[in-house]
Design a protein around this motif. Sequence first.
Motif, PDB file in Angstrom:
ATOM      1  N   GLU A 199      23.323   9.660  11.361  1.00 45.64           N
ATOM      2  CA  GLU A 199      22.145  10.509  11.152  1.00 45.64           C
ATOM      3  C   GLU A 199      22.359  11.556  10.075  1.00 45.64           C
ATOM      4  O   GLU A 199      21.471  11.782   9.237  1.00 45.64           O
ATOM      5  CB  GLU A 199      21.773  11.190  12.463  1.00 45.64           C
ATOM      6  CG  GLU A 199      20.530  12.078  12.359  1.00 45.64           C
ATOM      7  CD  GLU A 199      20.109  12.658  13.690  1.00 45.64           C
ATOM      8  OE1 GLU A 199      19.159  13.458  13.717  1.00 45.64           O
ATOM      9  OE2 GLU A 199      20.746  12.298  14.725  1.00 45.64           O
TER      10      GLU A 199
ATOM     11  N   ASP B 118      22.337   8.167   6.709  1.00 45.62           N
ATOM     12  CA  ASP B 118      20.888   8.104   6.522  1.00 45.62           C
ATOM     13  C   ASP B 118      20.439   8.925   5.318  1.00 45.62           C
ATOM     14  O   ASP B 118      19.532   8.517   4.574  1.00 45.62           O
ATOM     15  CB  ASP B 118      20.173   8.590   7.783  1.00 45.62           C
ATOM     16  CG  ASP B 118      20.228   7.567   8.901  1.00 45.62           C
ATOM     17  OD1 ASP B 118      20.601   6.408   8.621  1.00 45.62           O
ATOM     18  OD2 ASP B 118      19.914   7.908  10.057  1.00 45.62           O
ATOM     19  N   LYS B 119      21.054  10.089   5.110  1.00 43.96           N
ATOM     20  CA  LYS B 119      20.695  10.906   3.949  1.00 43.96           C
ATOM     21  C   LYS B 119      21.087  10.223   2.643  1.00 43.96           C
ATOM     22  O   LYS B 119      20.352  10.286   1.655  1.00 43.96           O
ATOM     23  CB  LYS B 119      21.388  12.268   4.059  1.00 43.96           C
ATOM     24  CG  LYS B 119      20.850  13.133   5.198  1.00 43.96           C
ATOM     25  CD  LYS B 119      21.531  14.486   5.236  1.00 43.96           C
ATOM     26  CE  LYS B 119      20.956  15.344   6.357  1.00 43.96           C
ATOM     27  NZ  LYS B 119      21.595  16.684   6.422  1.00 43.96           N
TER      28      LYS B 119
ATOM     29  N   ASN C 102      21.319   6.965   2.241  1.00 42.64           N
ATOM     30  CA  ASN C 102      20.438   5.809   2.091  1.00 42.64           C
ATOM     31  C   ASN C 102      19.101   6.194   1.479  1.00 42.64           C
ATOM     32  O   ASN C 102      18.515   5.436   0.693  1.00 42.64           O
ATOM     33  CB  ASN C 102      20.209   5.147   3.455  1.00 42.64           C
ATOM     34  CG  ASN C 102      21.306   4.154   3.792  1.00 42.64           C
ATOM     35  OD1 ASN C 102      21.714   3.368   2.963  1.00 42.64           O
ATOM     36  ND2 ASN C 102      21.799   4.206   5.016  1.00 42.64           N
ATOM     37  N   ARG C 103      18.587   7.362   1.829  1.00 39.53           N
ATOM     38  CA  ARG C 103      17.303   7.798   1.270  1.00 39.53           C
ATOM     39  C   ARG C 103      17.401   8.026  -0.231  1.00 39.53           C
ATOM     40  O   ARG C 103      16.436   7.806  -0.972  1.00 39.53           O
ATOM     41  CB  ARG C 103      16.848   9.086   1.965  1.00 39.53           C
ATOM     42  CG  ARG C 103      16.541   8.902   3.445  1.00 39.53           C
ATOM     43  CD  ARG C 103      15.869  10.149   4.013  1.00 39.53           C
ATOM     44  NE  ARG C 103      15.845  10.115   5.470  1.00 39.53           N
ATOM     45  CZ  ARG C 103      16.675  10.773   6.257  1.00 39.53           C
ATOM     46  NH1 ARG C 103      17.624  11.542   5.708  1.00 39.53           N
ATOM     47  NH2 ARG C 103      16.589  10.696   7.571  1.00 39.53           N
ATOM     48  N   ARG C 104      18.565   8.454  -0.688  1.00 45.41           N
ATOM     49  CA  ARG C 104      18.740   8.687  -2.129  1.00 45.41           C
ATOM     50  C   ARG C 104      18.941   7.388  -2.901  1.00 45.41           C
ATOM     51  O   ARG C 104      18.505   7.267  -4.051  1.00 45.41           O
ATOM     52  CB  ARG C 104      19.941   9.606  -2.358  1.00 45.41           C
ATOM     53  CG  ARG C 104      19.760  11.015  -1.792  1.00 45.41           C
ATOM     54  CD  ARG C 104      20.998  11.854  -2.077  1.00 45.41           C
ATOM     55  NE  ARG C 104      20.854  13.209  -1.540  1.00 45.41           N
ATOM     56  CZ  ARG C 104      21.786  14.153  -1.636  1.00 45.41           C
ATOM     57  NH1 ARG C 104      22.938  13.869  -2.265  1.00 45.41           N
ATOM     58  NH2 ARG C 104      21.594  15.350  -1.120  1.00 45.41           N
TER      59      ARG C 104
ATOM     60  N   HIS D 150      17.903   4.228  -2.040  1.00 44.25           N
ATOM     61  CA  HIS D 150      16.769   3.293  -1.942  1.00 44.25           C
ATOM     62  C   HIS D 150      17.264   1.839  -1.928  1.00 44.25           C
ATOM     63  O   HIS D 150      16.893   1.018  -2.782  1.00 44.25           O
ATOM     64  CB  HIS D 150      15.798   3.500  -3.103  1.00 44.25           C
ATOM     65  CG  HIS D 150      15.285   4.914  -3.193  1.00 44.25           C
ATOM     66  ND1 HIS D 150      14.395   5.451  -2.288  1.00 44.25           N
ATOM     67  CD2 HIS D 150      15.560   5.913  -4.092  1.00 44.25           C
ATOM     68  CE1 HIS D 150      14.121   6.704  -2.621  1.00 44.25           C
ATOM     69  NE2 HIS D 150      14.814   7.012  -3.715  1.00 44.25           N
TER      70      HIS D 150
ATOM     71  N   HIS E 190      21.198  -2.118   2.982  1.00 43.69           N
ATOM     72  CA  HIS E 190      21.149  -0.944   3.861  1.00 43.69           C
ATOM     73  C   HIS E 190      22.068  -1.134   5.069  1.00 43.69           C
ATOM     74  O   HIS E 190      22.844  -0.240   5.418  1.00 43.69           O
ATOM     75  CB  HIS E 190      19.701  -0.720   4.314  1.00 43.69           C
ATOM     76  CG  HIS E 190      19.532   0.429   5.246  1.00 43.69           C
ATOM     77  ND1 HIS E 190      19.365   1.729   4.807  1.00 43.69           N
ATOM     78  CD2 HIS E 190      19.526   0.489   6.603  1.00 43.69           C
ATOM     79  CE1 HIS E 190      19.255   2.527   5.850  1.00 43.69           C
ATOM     80  NE2 HIS E 190      19.339   1.805   6.951  1.00 43.69           N
TER      81      HIS E 190
ATOM     82  N   ASN F 271      25.616   0.919   5.822  1.00 42.09           N
ATOM     83  CA  ASN F 271      25.886   1.626   7.073  1.00 42.09           C
ATOM     84  C   ASN F 271      27.178   1.137   7.716  1.00 42.09           C
ATOM     85  O   ASN F 271      27.984   1.933   8.217  1.00 42.09           O
ATOM     86  CB  ASN F 271      24.726   1.434   8.043  1.00 42.09           C
ATOM     87  CG  ASN F 271      23.477   2.177   7.607  1.00 42.09           C
ATOM     88  OD1 ASN F 271      23.549   3.138   6.845  1.00 42.09           O
ATOM     89  ND2 ASN F 271      22.332   1.734   8.071  1.00 42.09           N
TER      90      ASN F 271
END
Length: 369
Positions: free
Chosen positions: A93, A97-98, A100-102, A104, A110, A114
């Motif tokens: 979390e 996750d942070k 992954n948002r950057r 894309h 993905h 992880n």
Amino acid sequence: MGFRKKNKSPAVLSHEFVIQNHADMVSCVAMVILLGLMFEVTAKFAITFITVQYNVTQSLGKAEPVYLYGPKDMATVFFYLLIAVILHALIQEYILDKMNRRLHLSKTKHSKFNESGQLAAFYLISFIWGCSILTAEEFATNPTFLWEGYPHTHMVFQVKFFYICQMAYWLHALPELYFQKVRKEDIPRQLYYVFLYVFHITGAYVLNLHRLGLVLLVPHSLVELLFHASRLFYFSDENKQKGFTLWALLFIIARLVTLTLSVLTFGFGLPRAENQGFSLAEGNFNVLTVRMTCLAAICLTQAWMMWKFINFQLKKWREHSQSQASKVKAISPKSKPHKKDPAWGESPTAAYSKHPPPAICNSVTQICF
């Protein structure tokens, strides 16, 4: 004025509810066990889960804490399995996750990102922890400590706690298949390598071969750490592939070291040890059948890993050769490059060395199922 639509929360105890809140639920179970320490009636029961059991320091008259293993260790493994689930959720979390948002990433990348992020953190801790334990041992100056004085029934605190955490981590990977919504096609692959880890680590722990197991886990953790770190860099920038070349070299060296130390221990060291025979009470398993079974299990695992590794590299080399050949055919005679162009007419081996294919498969312990 229209009402704003609210997102419906999943039903209590539904699959989605458990998946979203599994870390909180597991934390509650761990807190209940910890709260048991506050009451005299439940303290003895709670201590079985939290602390390392079978302390025989006083009976042996030693200054340093010494431990045996026994059935109560399963309770301790269960508690630290809960801790591993909580730490897994925290890393996911607040870090992965942070990132992954950057980046894309696609859905496939993905999940691999992880997986590599979690395993890189675990292998880093395992490598540093294992090295710190080995520096306190005599292996650097006396490799015979792998078999001298067998059976090695007594363990210092760091060694026993290291093995309990290793078993707890790999067992926690089983419920994580459900919590992380792993795809059905990926489940068999992950079950294979979880089984291999649990089988080998538990075997070394139960058969009092924890010295050999620790020595073999340290270089293996280094190799796996390098692989997953390289894959993380690759996902952030596909041009960063140099780490995979170093990983491939260290992977082969680690397999040779594993085989050498295993043959040395089971083939030469233990057969010449003073204590020969089979005794469950004394923890002695130094008989030919057990030695050959252990050696065969290690050799077969290493051979299987090398087979998967070679097949994967050959597959990537063929794919790269085919892609290079198709590019050459697509070039018209008018746009044919100059003869001095190094990319024209070079051998597949040279092309492979200059333009290695992206090695983004799963780790060779987990490799290419």
